[in-house]
Design a protein around this motif. Structure first.
Motif, short mmCIF file in Angstrom:
data_model
loop_
_atom_site.label_atom_id
_atom_site.label_comp_id
_atom_site.label_asym_id
_atom_site.label_seq_id
_atom_site.Cartn_x
_atom_site.Cartn_y
_atom_site.Cartn_z
N GLY A 19 -6.23 7.80 0.26
CA GLY A 19 -4.87 8.06 0.71
C GLY A 19 -4.37 7.21 1.85
N LEU A 20 -5.13 6.16 2.25
CA LEU A 20 -4.66 5.29 3.33
C LEU A 20 -3.41 4.54 2.89
CD1 LEU A 20 -4.93 3.85 6.08
CD2 LEU A 20 -6.49 2.24 4.97
N ALA A 21 -2.35 4.63 3.70
CA ALA A 21 -1.11 3.91 3.42
C ALA A 21 -0.63 3.24 4.71
CB ALA A 21 -0.04 4.84 2.88
N LEU A 22 -0.27 1.96 4.59
CA LEU A 22 0.23 1.18 5.72
C LEU A 22 1.70 0.85 5.50
CD1 LEU A 22 -2.68 -1.44 6.02
CD2 LEU A 22 -2.47 0.77 7.18
N LEU A 23 2.40 0.64 6.61
CA LEU A 23 3.79 0.19 6.57
C LEU A 23 3.91 -1.07 7.41
CD1 LEU A 23 6.07 3.33 7.19
CD2 LEU A 23 5.94 1.95 5.13
N ASN A 24 4.72 -2.01 6.93
CA ASN A 24 5.07 -3.17 7.75
C ASN A 24 6.57 -3.10 8.03
OD1 ASN A 24 4.96 -5.54 9.19
ND2 ASN A 24 5.12 -6.84 7.37
N ILE A 32 -3.81 1.49 0.29
CA ILE A 32 -5.12 0.82 0.33
C ILE A 32 -6.15 1.78 -0.22
CG2 ILE A 32 -6.84 -0.28 1.80
CD1 ILE A 32 -4.34 -1.81 2.17
N SER A 33 -6.94 1.35 -1.20
CA SER A 33 -7.93 2.24 -1.82
C SER A 33 -9.36 1.78 -1.61
CB SER A 33 -7.64 2.39 -3.31
OG SER A 33 -7.72 1.13 -3.94
N SER A 39 -2.72 -7.70 1.72
CA SER A 39 -1.54 -8.45 2.10
C SER A 39 -0.31 -7.66 1.65
CB SER A 39 -1.56 -9.83 1.43
OG SER A 39 -0.44 -10.58 1.84
N PHE A 40 0.68 -7.57 2.52
CA PHE A 40 1.93 -6.89 2.15
C PHE A 40 2.69 -7.74 1.15
CE2 PHE A 40 0.95 -4.69 6.08
CZ PHE A 40 1.31 -3.39 5.78
N PRO A 58 -6.62 8.43 5.84
CA PRO A 58 -7.43 8.87 4.69
C PRO A 58 -7.94 10.30 4.84
CG PRO A 58 -8.22 6.78 5.60
CD PRO A 58 -7.23 7.32 6.55
N THR A 59 -8.15 10.93 3.70
CA THR A 59 -8.74 12.27 3.63
C THR A 59 -9.92 12.23 2.67
OG1 THR A 59 -7.26 12.94 1.85
CG2 THR A 59 -6.54 13.44 4.09
#
Length: 171
Positions: A19-24, A32-33, A39-40, A58-59
């Motif tokens: 569940g990792l999620a990034l924002l730019n 991201i798994s 890379s965005f 993440p969980t």
């Protein structure tokens, strides 16, 4: 000279949860798994800034991820916005009763982390346990004049929170 569009990214290490999620710049979302490079999708033009943040941690197990070099002004492709994830750890604790005056009890968690107690009350083991890992609390040495000790809720799996319901009663 024409301004160039640059990619923004880095590497991910330590990721075991989901569940990792990034924002730019608050809009470019990237899920991201797995560990490795990322890379965005939206490039950034030279001279513009970028700010990478963690939208969701993440969980299963719960983790906390941090980003090195998370912001800056673009002058070249950004390849060092590195994400490091670590599994969260939680305290193992409870309450003990029935310790006679001037006597001690020694508790253990997972066969170690000895905890010497000389009075009734709350206890907390010094070593925290990773989310998703198991714990087993036992009596290593009971008080001499109250050798029968019962441990309740002594085993389990850490589930995104401290364990606080272990009781030890000696008689």
């Amino acid at each position: 000279n024409a301004l160039e569009s640059r990619t923004i990214g880095g590497s991910v290490t330590g990721l075991v949860g989901t569940g990792l999620a990034l924002l730019n710049n608050g809009t470019d979302l990237l899920s991201i798994s797995a560990n490795g490079t990322y890379s965005f999708s939206t490039p950034i033009v030279d001279g513009q800034s970028y700010v990478i943040s963690v939208l969701t941690q993440p969980t299963s197990p719960s983790q906390t991820c941090t980003i090195a070099n998370a912001s800056g002004t673009v002058t070249a492709n950004v390849t060092n916005a590195d994400v490091t994830c670590a599994t969260n750890t939680y305290a193992i604790s409870g309450n003990v009763s029935g310790i006679p005056v001037a006597e001690n009890i020694v508790l253990q968690n997972n066969g170690g982390d000895d905890l010497l107690l000389s009075a009734d009350g709350n206890f907390v083991f010094s070593s925290q346990i990773a989310d998703g890992a198991s714990y087993t609390v036992t009596v290593l040495t009971p008080p001499p004049s109250a050798p029968t000790c019962t441990v309740t809720n002594e085993t389990g799996t850490v589930s995104s929170a401290p364990v606080t319901n272990i009781t030890v009663s000696c008689s």
